[in-house]
Design a protein around this motif. Structure first.
Motif, mmCIF file in Angstrom:
data_model
loop_
_atom_site.group_PDB
_atom_site.id
_atom_site.type_symbol
_atom_site.label_atom_id
_atom_site.label_comp_id
_atom_site.label_asym_id
_atom_site.label_seq_id
_atom_site.Cartn_x
_atom_site.Cartn_y
_atom_site.Cartn_z
ATOM 1 N N ASP A 92 0.819 -1.218 0.000
ATOM 2 C CA ASP A 92 0.000 0.000 0.000
ATOM 3 C C ASP A 92 0.856 1.274 0.000
ATOM 4 O OD1 ASP A 92 0.943 -0.047 2.589
ATOM 5 O OD2 ASP A 92 -1.017 0.140 3.541
ATOM 6 N N TRP A 93 2.115 1.142 -0.405
ATOM 7 C CA TRP A 93 3.058 2.240 -0.544
ATOM 8 C C TRP A 93 3.404 2.898 0.783
ATOM 9 C CZ3 TRP A 93 2.611 5.387 -5.648
ATOM 10 C CH2 TRP A 93 2.557 4.516 -6.740
ATOM 11 N N THR A 94 3.401 2.122 1.850
ATOM 12 C CA THR A 94 3.855 2.616 3.148
ATOM 13 C C THR A 94 5.148 1.893 3.506
ATOM 14 O OG1 THR A 94 2.521 1.009 4.374
ATOM 15 C CG2 THR A 94 1.512 3.162 3.930
ATOM 16 N N LEU A 95 5.816 2.378 4.538
ATOM 17 C CA LEU A 95 7.072 1.780 4.985
ATOM 18 C C LEU A 95 6.839 0.889 6.189
ATOM 19 C CD1 LEU A 95 9.694 4.685 4.908
ATOM 20 C CD2 LEU A 95 9.600 2.678 3.426
ATOM 21 N N ARG A 96 7.486 -0.235 6.182
ATOM 22 C CA ARG A 96 7.521 -1.107 7.354
ATOM 23 C C ARG A 96 8.942 -1.031 7.884
ATOM 24 N NH1 ARG A 96 7.431 -7.369 8.045
ATOM 25 N NH2 ARG A 96 6.757 -7.457 10.204
ATOM 26 N N ILE A 97 9.078 -0.684 9.149
ATOM 27 C CA ILE A 97 10.389 -0.511 9.764
ATOM 28 C C ILE A 97 10.546 -1.585 10.834
ATOM 29 C CG2 ILE A 97 11.907 1.085 10.996
ATOM 30 C CD1 ILE A 97 10.041 3.359 9.822
ATOM 31 N N THR A 98 11.535 -2.468 10.628
ATOM 32 C CA THR A 98 11.738 -3.603 11.530
ATOM 33 C C THR A 98 13.222 -3.776 11.826
ATOM 34 O OG1 THR A 98 11.915 -5.154 9.682
ATOM 35 C CG2 THR A 98 9.716 -4.856 10.651
ATOM 36 N N PRO A 99 13.554 -4.536 12.855
ATOM 37 C CA PRO A 99 14.964 -4.894 13.042
ATOM 38 C C PRO A 99 15.434 -5.698 11.835
ATOM 39 C CG PRO A 99 13.684 -5.433 14.995
ATOM 40 C CD PRO A 99 12.706 -5.073 13.912
ATOM 41 N N GLY A 100 16.659 -5.478 11.433
ATOM 42 C CA GLY A 100 17.216 -6.225 10.315
ATOM 43 C C GLY A 100 17.880 -7.508 10.782
ATOM 44 N N THR A 101 18.381 -8.258 9.822
ATOM 45 C CA THR A 101 19.042 -9.526 10.116
ATOM 46 C C THR A 101 20.454 -9.556 9.539
ATOM 47 O OG1 THR A 101 18.050 -10.502 8.140
ATOM 48 C CG2 THR A 101 16.878 -10.830 10.231
ATOM 49 N N TRP A 102 21.044 -8.400 9.340
ATOM 50 C CA TRP A 102 22.366 -8.298 8.722
ATOM 51 C C TRP A 102 23.342 -9.235 9.418
ATOM 52 C CZ3 TRP A 102 24.411 -6.501 4.457
ATOM 53 C CH2 TRP A 102 25.810 -6.393 4.379
ATOM 54 N N PRO A 103 24.139 -9.990 8.687
ATOM 55 C CA PRO A 103 24.351 -9.982 7.230
ATOM 56 C C PRO A 103 23.434 -10.942 6.469
ATOM 57 C CG PRO A 103 26.015 -11.352 8.231
ATOM 58 C CD PRO A 103 25.155 -10.809 9.360
ATOM 59 N N LEU A 104 22.472 -11.547 7.151
ATOM 60 C CA LEU A 104 21.533 -12.452 6.484
ATOM 61 C C LEU A 104 20.471 -11.659 5.742
ATOM 62 C CD1 LEU A 104 21.035 -14.978 9.418
ATOM 63 C CD2 LEU A 104 22.597 -15.178 7.469
ATOM 64 N N LEU A 105 19.922 -12.247 4.705
ATOM 65 C CA LEU A 105 18.802 -11.634 3.990
ATOM 66 C C LEU A 105 17.533 -11.775 4.824
ATOM 67 C CD1 LEU A 105 19.533 -13.049 0.449
ATOM 68 C CD2 LEU A 105 19.521 -10.624 1.061
#
Length: 147
Positions: free
Chosen positions: A65-78
């Motif tokens: 719906d053209w909004t942003l979801r902001i979550t913790p990342g999993t770097w360096p994993l995808l």
């Protein structure tokens, strides 16, 4: 900027403080796009991951719906939604400047721009050297504005 907790496991990242400045004081050491490889890297990324010097990351993803979801990342994993994983990749964003001489951008504040429904459509991560602007749309647009 608020960070949602992932429901399907993975590192939880930094605890949310309840206000939009939870990222203040963090040092961003890298910014990588998440690209679907069969389409090539010519287009915009499906998501952007900000790597923080404490071994954590923050993932901003464009939703349908053209909004942003902001979550913790999993770097360096995808991210878990990169299926099949062999068709996805992290890659630096060439339109962004190189990491400053000090080795990181220091975050001095954040801002979320919301639509009429209160959903985040643009996030600004303010750093001493300039602002990262991440905007949702058909794909994700990432810009850097020097001060």
């Amino acid at each position: 900027m608020t960070v949602e907790r992932e429901e399907c496991g993975g590192p939880a990242g930094r605890a949310r403080s309840g206000n939009s400045d939870w990222l203040t004081g963090s040092r961003i050491t890298a910014v990588h796009g998440v690209f679907y490889r069969p389409e090539g890297r010519a287009g915009e990324p499906e998501a952007v991951e900000f790597v923080i010097d404490r071994g954590q990351s923050v993932l901003l993803t464009c939703t349908s719906d053209w909004t942003l979801r902001i979550t913790p990342g999993t770097w360096p994993l995808l991210p878990d939604w990169c299926v099949p994983a062999n068709q996805w990749q992290h890659a630096p964003l060439t339109q962004l400047p190189p990491v400053p001489y000090e080795g990181a951008w220091t975050v001095v504040g954040t801002l979320e721009r919301r639509d009429g429904n209160g959903e985040v459509h643009e996030a600004v991560i303010r750093c001493e050297e300039g602002d990262f602007v991440v905007a949702a749309g058909d794909t994700l647009a990432v810009r850097f504005h020097r001060h």
